[in-house]
Scaffold this active site. Structure first.
Site, PDB file in Angstrom:
ATOM      1  N   GLY A  20     -66.219  54.119 -30.021  1.00  0.00           N
ATOM      2  CA  GLY A  20     -66.359  53.732 -31.161  1.00  0.00           C
ATOM      3  C   GLY A  20     -67.662  52.312 -31.319  1.00  0.00           C
ATOM      4  CB  THR A  40     -57.619  43.477 -32.063  1.00  0.00           C
ATOM      5  OG1 THR A  40     -57.096  44.400 -31.539  1.00  0.00           O
ATOM      6  CG2 THR A  40     -57.604  41.849 -31.853  1.00  0.00           C
ATOM      7  CB  ALA A  83     -56.562  62.151 -27.842  1.00  0.00           C
ATOM      8  CG  ASN A 109     -62.489  63.606 -25.508  1.00  0.00           C
ATOM      9  OD1 ASN A 109     -63.306  64.243 -26.223  1.00  0.00           O
ATOM     10  ND2 ASN A 109     -62.993  63.106 -24.637  1.00  0.00           N
ATOM     11  CB  SER A 135     -69.552  65.411 -25.407  1.00  0.00           C
ATOM     12  OG  SER A 135     -70.497  65.768 -23.835  1.00  0.00           O
ATOM     13  N   GLY A 136     -71.272  62.595 -24.627  1.00  0.00           N
ATOM     14  CA  GLY A 136     -72.144  62.069 -23.775  1.00  0.00           C
ATOM     15  C   GLY A 136     -71.555  60.689 -23.092  1.00  0.00           C
ATOM     16  CE  LYS A 189     -66.592  65.866 -25.320  1.00  0.00           C
ATOM     17  NZ  LYS A 189     -65.602  64.807 -24.407  1.00  0.00           N
ATOM     18  CG  HIS A 192     -68.856  69.341 -22.797  1.00  0.00           C
ATOM     19  ND1 HIS A 192     -68.478  68.174 -22.229  1.00  0.00           N
ATOM     20  CD2 HIS A 192     -70.324  68.972 -22.645  1.00  0.00           C
ATOM     21  CE1 HIS A 192     -69.196  67.398 -21.588  1.00  0.00           C
ATOM     22  NE2 HIS A 192     -70.588  68.085 -22.097  1.00  0.00           N
ATOM     23  CG  ASN A 193     -64.318  66.813 -21.491  1.00  0.00           C
ATOM     24  OD1 ASN A 193     -65.962  66.835 -22.318  1.00  0.00           O
ATOM     25  ND2 ASN A 193     -63.441  65.548 -21.878  1.00  0.00           N
ATOM     26  CD  GLU A 196     -67.194  65.322 -18.722  1.00  0.00           C
ATOM     27  OE1 GLU A 196     -67.724  65.253 -19.950  1.00  0.00           O
ATOM     28  OE2 GLU A 196     -66.430  64.642 -18.247  1.00  0.00           O
ATOM     29  NE  ARG A 450     -45.909  94.446 -12.838  1.00  0.00           N
ATOM     30  CZ  ARG A 450     -46.672  94.960 -14.625  1.00  0.00           C
ATOM     31  NH1 ARG A 450     -47.200  96.703 -14.170  1.00  0.00           N
ATOM     32  NH2 ARG A 450     -46.024  95.156 -15.422  1.00  0.00           N
TER      33      ARG A 450
HETATM   34  C1  6PG Z   1     -68.407  62.971 -22.117  1.00  0.00           C
HETATM   35  C2  6PG Z   1     -66.926  62.617 -21.755  1.00  0.00           C
HETATM   36  C3  6PG Z   1     -66.050  62.083 -21.825  1.00  0.00           C
HETATM   37  C4  6PG Z   1     -65.185  61.310 -20.611  1.00  0.00           C
HETATM   38  C5  6PG Z   1     -63.847  61.839 -20.820  1.00  0.00           C
HETATM   39  C6  6PG Z   1     -63.576  62.876 -19.226  1.00  0.00           C
HETATM   40  O1  6PG Z   1     -68.168  64.645 -22.281  1.00  0.00           O
HETATM   41  O2  6PG Z   1     -68.651  62.278 -22.853  1.00  0.00           O
HETATM   42  O3  6PG Z   1     -65.929  63.906 -20.981  1.00  0.00           O
HETATM   43  O4  6PG Z   1     -64.661  62.418 -22.840  1.00  0.00           O
HETATM   44  O5  6PG Z   1     -65.974  61.113 -19.433  1.00  0.00           O
HETATM   45  O6  6PG Z   1     -62.811  61.095 -20.914  1.00  0.00           O
HETATM   46  O7  6PG Z   1     -62.350  61.807 -19.000  1.00  0.00           O
HETATM   47  P1  6PG Z   1     -61.458  62.378 -17.403  1.00  0.00           P
HETATM   48  O8  6PG Z   1     -62.300  62.732 -16.720  1.00  0.00           O
HETATM   49  O9  6PG Z   1     -61.235  60.770 -17.892  1.00  0.00           O
HETATM   50  O10 6PG Z   1     -60.878  63.582 -17.752  1.00  0.00           O
END
Ligand code: 6PG
Length: 474
Positions: A20, A40, A83, A109, A135-136, A189, A192-193, A196, A450
């Site tokens: 953020g 806070t 989230a 997320n 993402s990033g 997204k 994407h993860n 990843e 089956r």
């Molecule tokens: C991104 C990342 C980001 C983060 C995730 C993955 O696209 O910027 O994916 O969203 O690193 O939180 O986290 P975990 O590996 O902890 O699941």
């Protein structure tokens, strides 16, 4: 500026955690006055004090009321809070202070099912709401992330100029795109993860083969990754793998990789992808293997017990079994398979949820800013634009690459298997490849079984209709 007194902010942001805070600075740097709020108060003050030359464009607010008052109506508010329930609580808290046409944008997320629910609730009340995937990581949020939007198109259009301005650019075009209604952006997204996870796991498997199978040192492995970053594997994840392999630990004085415990964490997005892949019968086996690999890595004590009972596998590869060129090719093949599965899952979801996901645009939006950015994505965008319904492995460019690299993937998986080196994601990629190039599988036997025990019937190769076998019944 006095706290919360101005009513001139173009946009607001709630939640000054790492993502953020960086996103807020990015927005300010791009010329948009922004009001910020954090639960806070101290965090808000620290953020403003550290904003440097951008402080003039940031309105730090100590209460939600002041925050809302600082925003130009109709307001647009980005939520960057953890989230889950926190999002619902934050929406409820701020909604009560807003006008009907004020827009809330959840940029965390989120699980896309939650976004779908929030979207439905908002639409029922006629309130504007968007769910966007960002993402990033920290650097991306500050310098230009990849942004995947979901919700009513009209809501996207209200904030598109800001999101496009702050997004990463690939050859001048902004990596920020509206993906579709409801949870579409968060779904993209999530996938994407998932990709990843698989990309990271396959790189880690290849690292393991270099470390244990070829007995290479971290600096030598770093050099290999760095050289791969000049070829078809060019990507952020390979680049940072070179960097982390090279880093020295100030405590031990040795490579930092050697002192990091092999227990991987996760926040759940990879798991959501695997669940959704199963749910939609769009197997993403490399992603599923990567999620399982993280879970198994967490069972450190159990693995130690296994090692005590069975002994460690030999691990060192037979001389000449595999070289680094083969590892590079195996990764290229694994990566193509992984993306073929990821885009297959996106296509299945698009149909199931009636989204019309723009597959070529998804590849485009991932070309810069996000964690899985890589040079391959540009070719993928082209292949998907050509024929979005086709398995990406079958697109001419990738079919050719697979023809050239599949043999290496096979050798790498075989050699690591013989040496007892686990390579679950690469093996999953190879199995998928072999399955998808086999015209006649062995599931005729499954069908016979089956029918035998449950009279489920089967199709025949030589006749239409549902048939039963001539099974003996006692
Ligand atoms: C991104 C990342 C980001 C983060 C995730 C993955 O696209 O910027 O994916 O969203 O690193 O939180 O986290 P975990 O590996 O902890 O699941």
């Amino acid at each position: 500026m006095a706290l919360g007194e101005e009513a001139g902010a173009e946009i607001g942001l709630i939640g000054l955690g790492t993502m953020g805070a960086n996103l807020a600075l990015n927005i300010a740097e791009n010329g948009f006055p922004i009001a910020v709020f954090n639960r806070t108060v101290e965090k808000t003050r620290r953020f403003h004090a550290a904003a440097g030359v951008l402080a003039d464009r940031v309105i730090p607010c100590e209460t939600l009321e002041a925050f809302v008052a600082a925003l130009k109506p109709p307001r647009a508010i980005i939520l960057m809070v953890p989230a889950g329930e926190t999002v619902d609580r934050q929406i409820a808290a701020v909604r009560s202070l807003l006008s009907r046409d004020d827009l809330i944008v959840d940029a965390g997320n989120a699980n896309f099912h939650d976004t779908d629910r929030r979207d439905a609730e908002a639409r029922q009340l006629g309130l504007p709401f968007l769910g966007i995937g960002v993402s990033g990581g920290e650097e991306g949020a500050r310098r230009g992330p990849s942004i995947m939007g979901g919700g009513p198109r009209t809501c996207w259009d209200r904030v598109a100029a800001i999101l496009e301005a702050i997004a990463a650019k690939y050859e001048g075009s902004a990596c920020a795109t509206w993906m579709g209604a409801g949870g579409a952006g968060h779904f993209v997204k999530t996938v994407h993860n998932g990709i990843e996870y698989a990309d990271m796991q396959m790189i880690a498997e290849v690292y393991g083969i270099m470390r244990d199978g070829l007995v290479m040192t971290p600096p030598a492995i770093s050099d290999v990754f760095a050289s791969w970053n000049n070829g078809p594997l060019k990507s952020y994840l390979i680049e940072i793998s070179a960097e982390v392999s090279r880093a020295q630990d100030p405590v031990s004085g040795g490579p930092v990789l050697d002192v990091i415990l092999d227990r991987a964490g996760q926040k759940g997005t990879g798991r959501w992808t695997a669940i959704e892949a199963q749910h939609l019968a769009a197997p993403a086996t490399t992603i599923e293997a990567a999620v399982a690999a993280r879970n198994l890595s967490a069972r450190l004590e159990e693995r130690m017990s296994g090692q005590a009972i069975f002994g460690a596998a030999p691990q060192r590869l037979e001389a000449g079994a595999v070289n680094v060129e083969m590892l590079e090719q195996a990764l290229v093949a694994g990566k193509i398979v992984c993306y073929a599965q990821g885009f297959g899952l996106l296509a299945a979801a698009s149909q199931a949820y009636d989204w019309s996901l723009p597959l070529p645009d998804i590849a485009r939006v991932w070309r810069a800013g996000c964690i899985i950015r890589s040079s391959m994505l540009n070719e993928m965008a082209g292949a998907l634009a050509d024929n979005p319904g086709r398995n990406l492995m079958f697109a001419a460019h990738f079919a050719e690459q697979l023809k050239q690299t599949q043999e290496s993937l096979r050798r790498v998986v075989a050699a690591s298997s013989l040496a007892g080196l686990p390579a679950p994601a690469l093996a999953a990629a190879l199995s998928y490849f072999d399955t998808m190039r086999t015209g006649r599988l062995t599931t005729n036997l499954v069908q016979a079984q089956r029918d035998f025990f449950g009279a489920h019937s089967f199709e025949r190769v030589d006749m239409e209709g549902a048939h039963h076998g001539p099974w003996r019944k006692d």
